[in-house]
Scaffold this active site. Structure first.
Site, PDB file in Angstrom:
ATOM      1  N   GLY A 282     -31.282 -40.654 -23.973  1.00 24.92           N
ATOM      2  CA  GLY A 282     -31.952 -41.171 -25.165  1.00 24.92           C
ATOM      3  C   GLY A 282     -33.416 -41.498 -24.978  1.00 24.92           C
ATOM      4  N   SER A 283     -33.726 -42.396 -24.084  1.00 26.02           N
ATOM      5  CA  SER A 283     -35.113 -42.843 -23.946  1.00 26.02           C
ATOM      6  C   SER A 283     -35.888 -41.941 -22.999  1.00 26.02           C
ATOM      7  CB  SER A 283     -35.155 -44.282 -23.433  1.00 26.02           C
ATOM      8  OG  SER A 283     -34.494 -44.377 -22.185  1.00 26.02           O
TER       9      SER A 283
ATOM     10  N   TRP B 139     -25.555 -58.158 -23.901  1.00 31.45           N
ATOM     11  CA  TRP B 139     -26.922 -58.210 -23.377  1.00 31.45           C
ATOM     12  C   TRP B 139     -27.811 -59.129 -24.190  1.00 31.45           C
ATOM     13  CZ3 TRP B 139     -27.937 -52.404 -21.733  1.00 31.45           C
ATOM     14  CH2 TRP B 139     -27.173 -52.147 -20.576  1.00 31.45           C
TER      15      TRP B 139
ATOM     16  N   HIS C 264     -32.267 -44.071 -11.606  1.00 31.62           N
ATOM     17  CA  HIS C 264     -32.765 -45.342 -11.092  1.00 31.62           C
ATOM     18  C   HIS C 264     -33.499 -45.165  -9.766  1.00 31.62           C
ATOM     19  CE1 HIS C 264     -29.706 -46.499 -14.017  1.00 31.62           C
ATOM     20  NE2 HIS C 264     -30.404 -47.606 -14.174  1.00 31.62           N
TER      21      HIS C 264
END
Length: 771
Positions: free
Chosen positions: A445-446, A574, A708
């Site tokens: 998505g991002s 979150w 990551h």
């Protein structure tokens, strides 16, 4: 005798994220390792002094880390896998290579697996124990930091991850569960015994060993493993040079099923969580009592939330423990690592709101006040202005209920939670309607949020540019990322999420019921920090949230563009949820708000919609008996409620981040999404075995590379990973994607990695068509 106070641990990133900033500058070559060490030393000094000034008796040391305490413990035990040792790097750079991978002149290695720390949004590095590993004391970090505090005139309580928890969380080189043979148990226990003896030499009074794994269900051999370790460790508390007291610290739940065992070991103190494990821990105390000479460290200040402590409730817990034993200390329920640093500077929150909130610094103050109230007599408590002011916060309702939201929830019916037709039929219709190839490629998505994007957002916030100017800038960013995705050949595109500051906060800003902080950052992993919004009242959608930019992106391309949403369970998990109403109710409110957004996206012509539930597993109760009754029986239907109203040809995706999925794989399938993507690159794709065994019906995209880490995986590496996936999954159900969003990555590693991914998918796709 005054009540002793103890803190399990304290945030380490800094009030202004100083540690994050200097480490990231170091990674970019803009700071020296000496500067990193100096910032770290300054933070430790500041945090120790703060706790000492507030009167905390047992102040933690060695709760500080450049990256992660589990990683530090692995290094302490000499458990650095050969591939990292062979890089020939310095101590800090070896640690960073284990945490985030390394690609440079010294070699090319991936990072250790990363998993969620119990039910928190913090991530730990999974230690890897090779068959040839030699367990030995290999670091002086705990001793150095103890002496560092002493040089400041502050006596601390050194803290280490306990050996039982460490071994239960460690894995073999292929991600396999360890076989705890006598040699491994002896070697690990010997190091911990050596650590205790060294602290005796240094004159330490207390050492704390954290054993949160004790609050989980016990498997066969677990109690024997625990007893075997501590039978070797506990005698080391005394030597010819003196003695040290040992605090066994538990948190995140109860130890009711093993408290008797803990009692019989003769620990000097046992730390119990009287927030999440209150009833069961109190019942165990009442049933089994407390050994003579053992102090119960009562965790009454919640280390997991941001709401003020109800002193009357905590004093009731303190009195209940005192009915069993006079040997009592007060503590946080867990490390304060999991809450923001301080309310200081939060000028955007009204004073009436701030009165209900406590971050780490404020929780230290609460612990101090509770200790004073616990020491006070009954008449002094009645006259206490502190207690009266605290009680006023809990008298009456903080917020009024939203009648429209309540009516909508009351009107929900069983059919609102079931999508029609059944998934297999939908998937056939979608294959025809969407026209995608085998092994369709996409991203989560991002795309990278560059410094320039953040600067434009800041300029808008400061009024330096107009909304129209900002919107033109975002449109330009979308144009560029759509063109680039088309160029490299991705099949399903995304708009990049450049307008979003955070996948939860952005949605909260468009929902009624949320409040936001300026700098309430919490460490998630390594240097990565998040700033959760606060759920203050009932939740509903104030306005369409994502339709404008998703529609714009779709208008710029003939390719499919995914609409990108955050799911209700993740938004709640979150955020800082309310404590005056249930999590189930808050999630239902969120589900209806996101459902409205899903239907609006579909009406706007978006045919693929991803609803991220990155944090679904995160709040799964640690005790298996509580999984469905306390969580899954409402969390899974909440997701189905979000998407049940769309057409059969609209493809619903979801995404999940770093978690253990194997044991809830059938529940994930029951979410009834059409496609799921999830982290798999750091776990050697072990989840595929569970998918295969469960006859998983959802199409799936196991992440083929780790976002990551800054390293760029080769095309061949990803080809091999795709072939491994296909050996355990039906090719018609496989998607190819990274394992998470690309927001935190740089452009320099993002695009080459995606190019390699698309090329790898094409190679394997060609192989399949030739067969």
């Amino acid at each position: 005798m005054s009540v002793v106070t103890s803190l399990v641990g304290f945030p380490r990133i800094g009030a202004g994220r100083e540690l994050k900033r200097v480490i990231e500058r170091y990674w970019k070559g803009q700071a020296s390792i000496e500067q990193v060490r100096q910032v770290a030393a300054d933070l430790r000094s500041k945090h120790w002094r703060l706790q000492a000034d507030r009167g905390i008796d047992l102040i933690a040391s060695n709760d500080f880390s450049y990256y992660d305490q589990m990683l530090d413990t692995a290094i302490l035990l000499g458990l650095v896998p050969a591939r990292y040792r062979n890089l020939g790097l310095g101590a800090e750079d070896t640690l960073f290579a284990m945490g985030r991978g390394y690609q440079g002149p010294q070699g090319d290695v991936t990072a250790l697996p990363m998993k969620k720390w119990f039910t928190t949004n913090y991530h730990y590095l999974v230690p890897e124990i090779e068959e040839s590993a030699q367990v030995k004391l290999s670091s002086s970090k705990p001793f150095d930091e103890y002496l560092e505090a002493r040089a400041l005139g502050i006596e601390t309580k050194p803290v280490l991850i306990g050996p039982y928890t460490f071994l239960k969380l460690a894995r073999g080189p292929q991600g396999e569960v360890l076989h705890y043979d006598a040699g491994l148990i002896d070697a690990v226990a010997a190091v911990y015994a050596q650590v205790l003896r060294r602290f005796i030499e240094l004159g330490a009074q207390w050492v704390q060993l954290d054993e949160p794994y004790l609050v989980l269900d016990k498997e066969e051999g677990d109690i024997s493993l625990f007893k075997g370790l501590y039978a070797r460790i506990l005698p080391a508390r005394s030597s010819s040079q003196g003695s040290v007291k040992l605090l066994l610290q538990t948190y995140f739940g109860h130890v009711g099923d093993c408290y008797e065992t803990l009692k019989l070991q003769g620990f000097d103190a046992i730390g119990l969580d009287l927030v999440e494990g209150r009833d069961e821990n109190l019942a165990a105390l009442n049933r089994y009592g407390v050994s003579e000479g053992t102090t119960i460290v009562a965790g009454v200040v919640n280390g997991r939330n941001i709401w003020r402590n109800n002193y009357a409730t905590s004093l009731g817990l303190i009195d209940a423990v005192r009915q069993v034993t006079p040997r009592l200390a007060l503590s946080s329920s867990c490390s304060l690592l999991h809450v923001p640093f301080s309310l200081e500077g939060e000028n955007g929150l009204d004073e009436t709101v701030q009165a209900h909130i406590a971050f780490a610094v404020e929780k230290v103050g609460e612990l101090e006040e509770l200790a004073q109230l616990a020491d006070a007599g009954e008449s002094d408590r009645r006259e206490s202005q502190v207690l009266a002011a605290n009680q006023a916060l809990f008298d009456g309702k903080r917020v009024q209920a939203d009648a429209a939201v309540a009516a909508r929830i009351a009107g929900l019916k069983a059919e609102d939670y079931a999508r029609q037709p059944e998934r297999a039929q939908r998937q056939e219709l979608q294959r025809t309607e969407l026209g995608l190839p085998l092994l369709p490629t996409t991203t989560i998505g991002s795309f990278p949020q560059t410094r320039e994007i953040r600067a434009e957002r800041a300029r808008l916030r400061k009024g330096e540019i107009s909304q129209a100017e900002y919107d033109r800038y975002i449109a330009d960013c979308i144009d560029q990322v759509i063109a680039k995705q088309e160029q490299i050949g991705l099949d399903v595109l995304v708009h990049g999420e450049f307008e979003r500051n955070d996948m939860v906060e952005y949605f909260g800003q468009h929902l009624k019921g949320f409040l936001f902080t300026q700098g309430a950052w919490v460490q998630s992993y390594g240097t990565r920090c998040v700033k959760p919004p606060i759920v203050w009242g009932d939740i509903s959608r104030a306005e369409p949230i994502t339709v404008r930019w998703s529609s714009y992106a779709q208008s710029q391309t003939q390719h499919l563009v995914k609409g990108m949403l955050t799911g209700p369970v993740t938004i709640l998990n979150w955020s800082w949820p309310r404590e005056d109403v249930s999590h189930e109710l808050q999630t239902q409110q969120l589900s209806l708000a996101i459902r409205d957004e899903v239907l609006d996206l579909e009406a706007a012509g978006i045919r693929v919609i991803q609803i991220d539930e990155a944090a679904l597993r995160e709040k799964l109760p640690l005790r298996r008996s509580d999984w469905h009754t306390h969580y899954l029986n409402w969390a899974i239907p909440a997701f189905r409620l979000v998407h049940s109203g769309v057409k059969a040809t609209t493809q619903i995706h979801t995404h999940m981040c770093y978690s253990e999925f194997n044991d809830i794989i059938t529940d994930i399938d029951a979410m009834d999404a059409d496609v799921i993507s999830f982290e798999a690159s750091r776990s050697d794709l072990t989840v595929l075995d569970a998918i295969q065994a469960a006859h998983f019906e959802t199409e799936a995209g196991p992440g083929v590379y780790d976002i990551h880490s800054p390293r760029i995986p080769s095309q061949v590496e990803m080809e091999d990973r795709i072939r491994l996936i296909l050996s355990k999954m039906d090719v018609s159900k496989v998607w190819i994607n990274p394992d998470c969003g690309l927001k935190t990555r740089g452009e320099a590693e993002t695009w080459p990695s995606l190019e390699h991914m698309v090329a790898a998918a094409r190679v394997v796709r060609a192989e399949l068509t030739q067969e």
